[in-house]
Design a protein around this motif. Structure first.
Motif, mmCIF file in Angstrom:
data_model
loop_
_atom_site.group_PDB
_atom_site.id
_atom_site.type_symbol
_atom_site.label_atom_id
_atom_site.label_comp_id
_atom_site.label_asym_id
_atom_site.label_seq_id
_atom_site.Cartn_x
_atom_site.Cartn_y
_atom_site.Cartn_z
ATOM 1 N N LYS A 197 -30.641 -77.931 -52.398
ATOM 2 C CA LYS A 197 -30.832 -77.563 -53.345
ATOM 3 C C LYS A 197 -30.474 -79.142 -54.382
ATOM 4 C CE LYS A 197 -31.787 -73.149 -53.443
ATOM 5 N NZ LYS A 197 -30.606 -71.078 -54.007
ATOM 6 N N ASN A 198 -31.066 -79.657 -55.184
ATOM 7 C CA ASN A 198 -30.359 -80.405 -55.880
ATOM 8 C C ASN A 198 -29.513 -79.703 -57.155
ATOM 9 O OD1 ASN A 198 -31.666 -79.932 -58.415
ATOM 10 N ND2 ASN A 198 -33.132 -81.118 -57.790
ATOM 11 N N VAL A 199 -28.696 -80.133 -57.699
ATOM 12 C CA VAL A 199 -27.120 -79.973 -58.969
ATOM 13 C C VAL A 199 -27.776 -79.151 -59.782
ATOM 14 C CG1 VAL A 199 -25.183 -80.059 -60.441
ATOM 15 C CG2 VAL A 199 -25.342 -81.939 -57.813
ATOM 16 N N GLU A 200 -29.244 -79.669 -60.129
ATOM 17 C CA GLU A 200 -29.793 -79.000 -61.561
ATOM 18 C C GLU A 200 -30.143 -77.342 -60.927
ATOM 19 O OE1 GLU A 200 -30.289 -81.970 -60.998
ATOM 20 O OE2 GLU A 200 -29.723 -83.115 -62.251
ATOM 21 N N THR A 201 -30.632 -77.556 -59.970
ATOM 22 C CA THR A 201 -31.421 -75.860 -59.439
ATOM 23 C C THR A 201 -30.443 -75.084 -58.799
ATOM 24 O OG1 THR A 201 -33.171 -77.023 -58.640
ATOM 25 C CG2 THR A 201 -32.902 -75.581 -58.006
ATOM 26 N N ILE A 202 -29.137 -75.878 -58.652
ATOM 27 C CA ILE A 202 -27.751 -74.489 -57.921
ATOM 28 C C ILE A 202 -27.151 -74.885 -59.538
ATOM 29 C CG2 ILE A 202 -25.268 -74.637 -57.372
ATOM 30 C CD1 ILE A 202 -26.300 -77.488 -55.376
ATOM 31 N N TYR A 203 -27.042 -75.121 -60.269
ATOM 32 C CA TYR A 203 -26.797 -74.851 -62.026
ATOM 33 C C TYR A 203 -27.436 -73.836 -62.494
ATOM 34 C CZ TYR A 203 -22.886 -78.344 -61.657
ATOM 35 O OH TYR A 203 -21.958 -78.925 -61.490
ATOM 36 N N ALA A 204 -29.201 -74.364 -62.743
ATOM 37 C CA ALA A 204 -29.628 -73.151 -63.074
ATOM 38 C C ALA A 204 -29.542 -71.467 -62.272
ATOM 39 C CB ALA A 204 -31.405 -73.357 -62.503
ATOM 40 N N GLU A 205 -29.013 -71.234 -61.165
ATOM 41 C CA GLU A 205 -29.013 -70.241 -60.896
ATOM 42 C C GLU A 205 -27.454 -69.508 -61.439
ATOM 43 O OE1 GLU A 205 -29.209 -70.225 -56.362
ATOM 44 O OE2 GLU A 205 -31.617 -70.662 -56.318
ATOM 45 N N ILE A 206 -26.454 -70.549 -61.110
ATOM 46 C CA ILE A 206 -25.683 -69.919 -61.644
ATOM 47 C C ILE A 206 -25.744 -69.723 -63.482
ATOM 48 C CG2 ILE A 206 -22.907 -70.951 -62.291
ATOM 49 C CD1 ILE A 206 -22.905 -73.099 -60.590
ATOM 50 N N ASN A 207 -26.188 -70.310 -63.895
ATOM 51 C CA ASN A 207 -26.315 -69.378 -65.702
ATOM 52 C C ASN A 207 -26.994 -68.125 -65.413
ATOM 53 O OD1 ASN A 207 -25.183 -71.885 -66.793
ATOM 54 N ND2 ASN A 207 -26.861 -73.438 -66.251
ATOM 55 N N ALA A 208 -28.243 -68.300 -64.551
ATOM 56 C CA ALA A 208 -29.130 -67.446 -64.529
ATOM 57 C C ALA A 208 -28.113 -65.810 -64.659
ATOM 58 C CB ALA A 208 -30.115 -67.599 -64.162
ATOM 59 N N GLY A 209 -26.997 -66.204 -63.005
ATOM 60 C CA GLY A 209 -26.249 -65.113 -62.986
ATOM 61 C C GLY A 209 -27.325 -64.483 -61.430
ATOM 62 N N GLN A 210 -27.014 -63.718 -60.919
ATOM 63 C CA GLN A 210 -27.123 -62.514 -59.935
ATOM 64 C C GLN A 210 -27.857 -63.799 -58.988
ATOM 65 O OE1 GLN A 210 -30.272 -60.826 -62.192
ATOM 66 N NE2 GLN A 210 -29.172 -58.836 -61.519
ATOM 67 N N VAL A 211 -26.937 -64.555 -58.203
ATOM 68 C CA VAL A 211 -27.320 -65.244 -57.722
ATOM 69 C C VAL A 211 -27.928 -64.590 -56.274
ATOM 70 C CG1 VAL A 211 -25.805 -67.102 -58.502
ATOM 71 C CG2 VAL A 211 -24.707 -65.764 -56.272
ATOM 72 N N TRP A 212 -27.700 -63.352 -55.595
ATOM 73 C CA TRP A 212 -28.385 -63.367 -54.712
ATOM 74 C C TRP A 212 -29.316 -63.203 -54.672
ATOM 75 C CZ3 TRP A 212 -25.334 -60.664 -58.264
ATOM 76 C CH2 TRP A 212 -26.007 -59.391 -58.719
ATOM 77 N N ARG A 213 -30.079 -63.540 -56.158
ATOM 78 C CA ARG A 213 -32.278 -62.484 -55.595
ATOM 79 C C ARG A 213 -32.789 -64.057 -55.902
ATOM 80 N NH1 ARG A 213 -33.075 -58.144 -58.066
ATOM 81 N NH2 ARG A 213 -31.195 -56.473 -58.620
ATOM 82 N N LYS A 214 -33.269 -64.261 -55.302
ATOM 83 C CA LYS A 214 -34.696 -65.312 -55.521
ATOM 84 C C LYS A 214 -35.198 -65.565 -56.607
ATOM 85 C CE LYS A 214 -35.698 -65.489 -50.576
ATOM 86 N NZ LYS A 214 -37.340 -65.770 -49.384
ATOM 87 N N ARG A 215 -35.419 -66.478 -57.630
ATOM 88 C CA ARG A 215 -35.817 -66.973 -59.424
ATOM 89 C C ARG A 215 -36.591 -68.109 -59.166
ATOM 90 N NH1 ARG A 215 -30.878 -67.414 -58.686
ATOM 91 N NH2 ARG A 215 -30.636 -65.225 -58.697
ATOM 92 N N GLN A 216 -37.791 -67.836 -60.301
ATOM 93 C CA GLN A 216 -38.134 -68.955 -60.176
ATOM 94 C C GLN A 216 -37.628 -69.698 -61.810
ATOM 95 O OE1 GLN A 216 -42.417 -67.840 -61.082
ATOM 96 N NE2 GLN A 216 -42.149 -67.954 -59.264
ATOM 97 N N PRO A 217 -37.340 -70.786 -61.548
ATOM 98 C CA PRO A 217 -36.344 -72.140 -62.575
ATOM 99 C C PRO A 217 -37.506 -72.595 -63.774
ATOM 100 C CG PRO A 217 -37.305 -73.427 -61.374
ATOM 101 C CD PRO A 217 -37.591 -72.229 -60.617
#
Length: 285
Positions: free
Chosen positions: A241-261
């Motif tokens: 994953k690139n940094v942008e995708t990782i930060y998207a998951e951090i910002n959204a919270g609940q990193v134990w779930r799959k999600r669409q950015p």
């Protein structure tokens, strides 16, 4: 062009797929946009990067406060306390080093197959269970069975460390930051890691011999539980994953779930606004 070709071949080997041009392009864009390293203060003033730094510190503490160095530094005392002779304890100490090397080599080949997060959780979970059994084996009346159990649990404890906490915190630290932030973030990671290492090495012997005695490992068991839960709830997967995708998951919270950015903006140290994915449509793993 020659260097780009070498990078291309290396990345193809690492990812085990021929189409890596998009990732090469992303790395080139990042390098061109972040020629200068961020200042140390930028780590604390940029919200998403600040959260990534907290994750980095947490991971470094999970490595050192897991109790691994207490086992490495004082394994002879631990084995003798379990009822082994000094000679047997010395050979068992060699076994610890061998187990750590073998399992660490194995984990290198699993990082890009299973992911960083699952390996770290597996390592912490295994260390939690083995440390709990180790405490029991040290507390009960010494018998050949429980003496052997303490030896096996100590070796497994070190092996689980090699699976996750031994290397994963450093790998995730490098992948959590863009090139601009990576240098100051790595400096803080090293400072936290060695400070915690020093604290554990300095405090374990008086705790083990004078204060908590055989209950000392319960302290590390408690830390391991905290680090396992913290990793599960707050540490994102960084594999491929690139940094942008990782930060998207951090910002959204609940990193134990799959999600669409979707999109989210954050400011880099040069003042440019970057688009970062946020998340919608959560789906349980």
């Amino acid at each position: 062009m020659k260097n780009i070709k070498i990078y291309d071949l290396a990345l193809q080997w690492l990812r085990q797929q021929p189409n890596v041009q998009s990732e090469i392009s992303a790395m080139q864009d990042e390098q061109s946009q972040n020629q200068n390293s961020a200042r140390m203060i930028d780590l604390f003033t940029t919200p998403t990067v600040r959260w990534a730094l907290l994750i980095t510190v947490f991971l470094q503490l999970s490595q050192q406060l897991s109790g691994i160095n207490a086992v490495i530094y004082y394994s002879l005392s631990i084995f003798q306390s379990a009822g082994f002779s000094k000679e047997v304890s010395s050979y068992a100490n060699l076994g610890l080093g061998g187990a750590n090397i073998i399992v660490t080599i194995i984990s290198v080949f699993l990082m890009d197959r299973l992911g960083r997060r699952i390996l770290h959780l597996t390592g912490l979970g295994g260390m939690f269970i083995t440390s709990l059994i180790l405490v029991i084996s040290l507390l009960v009346q010494p018998t050949p069975f429980w003496n052997m159990m303490s030896l096996v649990m100590t070796i497994l404890y070190v092996a689980f460390f090699g699976i996750g906490p031994g290397s994963i915190p450093w790998l995730i630290t490098a992948e959590l930051f863009s090139q601009a932030y990576r240098v100051p973030a790595s400096s803080i990671a090293v400072l936290v890691n060695w400070s915690a290492n020093f604290a554990v090495g300095l405090s374990f012997k008086p705790l083990f011999t004078d204060v908590m005695h055989k209950y000392t490992f319960l302290l590390f068991t408690g830390f391991l539980l905290i680090f396992f839960l913290g990793t599960f709830f707050f540490v994102p997967e960084t594999k491929a994953k690139n940094v942008e995708t990782i930060y998207a998951e951090i910002n959204a919270g609940q990193v134990w779930r799959k999600r669409q950015p979707g999109t989210h903006s954050f400011e880099n140290p040069s003042g440019r606004i970057d688009n970062v994915g946020t998340t919608v449509g959560y789906q349980s793993l």
